[in-house]
Structures are given as C-alpha cells and as structure tokens.
Design a protein around this motif. Structure first.
Motif, PDB file in Angstrom:
ATOM      1  N   UNK A  63       0.805  -1.217   0.000  1.00 30.01           N
ATOM      2  CA  UNK A  63       0.000   0.000   0.000  1.00 30.01           C
ATOM      3  C   UNK A  63       0.843   1.274   0.000  1.00 30.01           C
ATOM      4  N   UNK A  64       2.108   1.171   0.445  1.00 28.91           N
ATOM      5  CA  UNK A  64       2.935   2.373   0.591  1.00 28.91           C
ATOM      6  C   UNK A  64       3.185   3.063  -0.758  1.00 28.91           C
ATOM      7  N   UNK A  65       3.712   2.368  -1.783  1.00 29.75           N
ATOM      8  CA  UNK A  65       3.879   3.035  -3.082  1.00 29.75           C
ATOM      9  C   UNK A  65       2.549   3.480  -3.678  1.00 29.75           C
ATOM     10  N   UNK A  66       1.477   2.722  -3.388  1.00 30.58           N
ATOM     11  CA  UNK A  66       0.157   3.092  -3.890  1.00 30.58           C
ATOM     12  C   UNK A  66      -0.324   4.413  -3.303  1.00 30.58           C
ATOM     13  N   UNK A  67       0.225   4.784  -2.135  1.00 32.08           N
ATOM     14  CA  UNK A  67      -0.124   6.062  -1.506  1.00 32.08           C
ATOM     15  C   UNK A  67       0.729   7.207  -2.048  1.00 32.08           C
ATOM     16  N   UNK A  68       1.613   6.893  -3.006  1.00 33.58           N
ATOM     17  CA  UNK A  68       2.511   7.911  -3.532  1.00 33.58           C
ATOM     18  C   UNK A  68       3.693   8.171  -2.622  1.00 33.58           C
ATOM     19  N   UNK A  69       4.004   7.205  -1.774  1.00 34.18           N
ATOM     20  CA  UNK A  69       5.090   7.344  -0.801  1.00 34.18           C
ATOM     21  C   UNK A  69       6.291   6.529  -1.263  1.00 34.18           C
ATOM     22  N   UNK A  70       7.491   7.100  -1.141  1.00 33.21           N
ATOM     23  CA  UNK A  70       8.704   6.388  -1.524  1.00 33.21           C
ATOM     24  C   UNK A  70       8.995   5.303  -0.510  1.00 33.21           C
ATOM     25  N   UNK A  71       9.251   4.095  -0.990  1.00 31.66           N
ATOM     26  CA  UNK A  71       9.497   2.949  -0.119  1.00 31.66           C
ATOM     27  C   UNK A  71      10.874   2.367  -0.428  1.00 31.66           C
ATOM     28  N   UNK A  72      11.752   2.371   0.572  1.00 27.13           N
ATOM     29  CA  UNK A  72      13.067   1.763   0.463  1.00 27.13           C
ATOM     30  C   UNK A  72      13.158   0.666   1.506  1.00 27.13           C
ATOM     31  N   UNK A  73      13.490  -0.553   1.058  1.00 31.88           N
ATOM     32  CA  UNK A  73      13.500  -1.693   1.967  1.00 31.88           C
ATOM     33  C   UNK A  73      14.834  -2.419   1.869  1.00 31.88           C
TER      34      UNK A  73
END
Length: 300
Positions: A154-164
């Motif tokens: 859901x994080x990228x779907x919220x327009x949020x950058x996700x680094x894991x």
C-alpha cells in the motif's frame, strides 16, 4: 442465535456491544426460547426477579426487547440483525462526532513508547505505514517482510517512496527500492530477528521478533534516534552499492561483510598492548637507565 454456539462466547460478544452480563444472558434466553415473562427468565438464570426486571427494563430502553401490555408482562427479543444495525449506526455516528470534535494531538512524541506482543507490534507497524506521507525506510528480515507484505504494498500506492533493506529472500511490491543482504543463519535465536522502520524521517520504530522472548518494539520521534536510523540505513545502502560494483575485490581485501575492518576495531586484544611488549618496554627503559648512570660515573 445459532444453537451450538458457545454460550459464554455469545455473552462475551454481547458485552463487547455494550450490554451488561445480565442483559446479555436475558437476550440469550429470549433468543433461544422466544417470548418469556420476567419470572420465567429469572427462574432459568437462577437470578433474583428484581435484578432480571431491572435488566429487561434497560434492554427495552435500548430497543433490544419488546414488552407486552397486561399482566404478567411478556418480553420478546428484537432480531439480532436489527440490534446489530442499530448499534453499528450509533457507533459510526459517535466515531464521526469524536473525530470532528476531539482535540487534535499536536505534541511531539519525543518519549520512547514500548509495545509487547506480536499482534500489537505488527498492527502498530501496519498503522504507521498507512500514515506515511513521503517516505518509509525499512530494514526487515524476510519473515517480517512477508508478514507486512500487504501493508508494504500500500505504501507506493499512496505515492510514498518505499526503500526496503531485506535480509534473505523477500517478495516486495513493485515500486519499492530494494537492497538485499545475504542471510546468515547463525543469528541468535534467543535474541530474535531485529527490524527497524523510519517513517517520513520523523518516527523511528525498532524491535525484535521470532526469538524465545515475546515480540518487542520501541517507537519514538526523538531526533537522536531518528538520525541514528537514517544514518544507519543509508550506510547500508552505500555498502550495498559498493558490493554490487566491486564485490569480489572488496571481499578479497576486507573479508566477507567487511569483517577484517570490523575486527580491527572490535577485538580488544588487537588494541591493547601484549604483556610481553610491556616487558620488553620495561627492559629497554631499564638498560637505558643503566647506560646513562655508567656514563655519569666515568665522567666523575
């Protein structure tokens, strides 16, 4: 209500809906047996009639039972579907009102808050990931990445950058920037698998799962902890890039995972003087002292 359903479980859930223990029992009796008098209900429950009549009056005020006119008064339960719909509507109305009128929390969470138990830890992480507005930096083992798979998606779907940064093989959502580390199975089982999350470079979450102890986590907005996690994460990113480009050369010179560098600064025996060195040093100083004393005597 379905026959066969555990009576205690039904009572527990009715109490969760706002009914007292006796009100829940009265509702159960009416749903099971149909129309009853207060006397009949009290007899079945083994409770005083005055208490049962008081509970039935409360149920009537809540719209959960219907009452007849005449003597004796008969009571009938409203269908549970109708009770559920009414409670749900009232609950939603209360939630909307509280959201609109409750004072907004503006305080900075610089304190360190603790969470214990797997369900609490994982649910809090999922909740905080949903709140992310700009960026989420996560360092997870593959087990935790799998458990949080839907929340991470859901994080990228919220327009949020996700680094894991993951330890071990893990399936991550498209749009996530991934930095995978080799997995070493020699982790201390009693200490658990460590994980960290940094939300919007503001909220830090650190914890462990999977060991002999219950899942534990700590969360804070303290600037020192936020900066520590941020620096640690991007240090791992830099190392990951270096290993991708120069992996064989780096391993030949520094060992796997730069162990030769780490050992140089973490093994105390390599930093402290050896006993024999100390002895030699004392011998040199002693001989130097004797030589100087001999020269002084000759001059005399």
């Amino acid at each position: 209500m379905k026959r066969g359903a555990g009576m205690e479980d039904v009572h527990l859930h009715l109490k969760n809906l706002g009914f007292t223990d006796l009100e829940a029992k009265c509702l159960h009796v009416l749903a099971e047996n149909g129309t009853q008098t207060g006397y009949e209900i009290a007899k079945q429950l083994g409770v005083s009639r005055s208490n049962v009549y008081s509970a039935l009056q409360k149920l009537a005020e809540k719209g959960a039972v219907l009452t007849s006119h005449g003597e004796p008064t008969h009571y009938q339960s409203v269908p549970i579907e109708e009770i559920g719909e009414r409670i749900e509507a009232e609950l939603q109305a209360s939630i909307r009102y509280v959201k609109a009128h409750m004072p907004k929390q503006g305080a900075h969470r610089s304190e360190y808050f603790s969470l214990e138990g797997d369900a609490k830890v994982i649910e809090r992480i999922r909740t905080e990931l949903k709140k992310a507005k700009e960026e989420a930096l996560c360092e997870l083992w593959s087990e935790e990445a799998q458990l949080l798979k839907e929340a991470l998606r859901q994080v990228p779907a919220q327009g949020v950058r996700l680094l894991v940064s993951t330890i071990g093989e893990a399936e991550l959502p498209s749009g996530a920037h991934r930095f995978q580390h080799g997995r070493e199975e020699g982790w201390q089982k009693r200490n658990g698998r460590k994980f960290t999350l940094l939300i919007d470079r503001k909220l830090a979450i650190v914890g462990t799962r999977g060991g002999d102890e219950p899942a534990l986590a700590m969360m804070t907005e303290h600037p020192a902890m936020v900066e520590l996690l941020l620096n640690n994460f991007f240090r791992d990113v830099v190392i990951h890039e270096l290993q991708q480009d120069m992996g064989a050369k780096l391993e030949d010179k520094y060992g796997k995972n730069f162990k030769k560098i780490i050992q140089k600064y973490t093994e105390m025996k390599m930093m402290d003087p050896q006993p024999e060195d100390v002895g030699k040093s004392l011998e040199v100083k002693s001989s130097e002292g004797k030589s100087a004393e001999g020269k002084r005597r000759k001059k005399k």
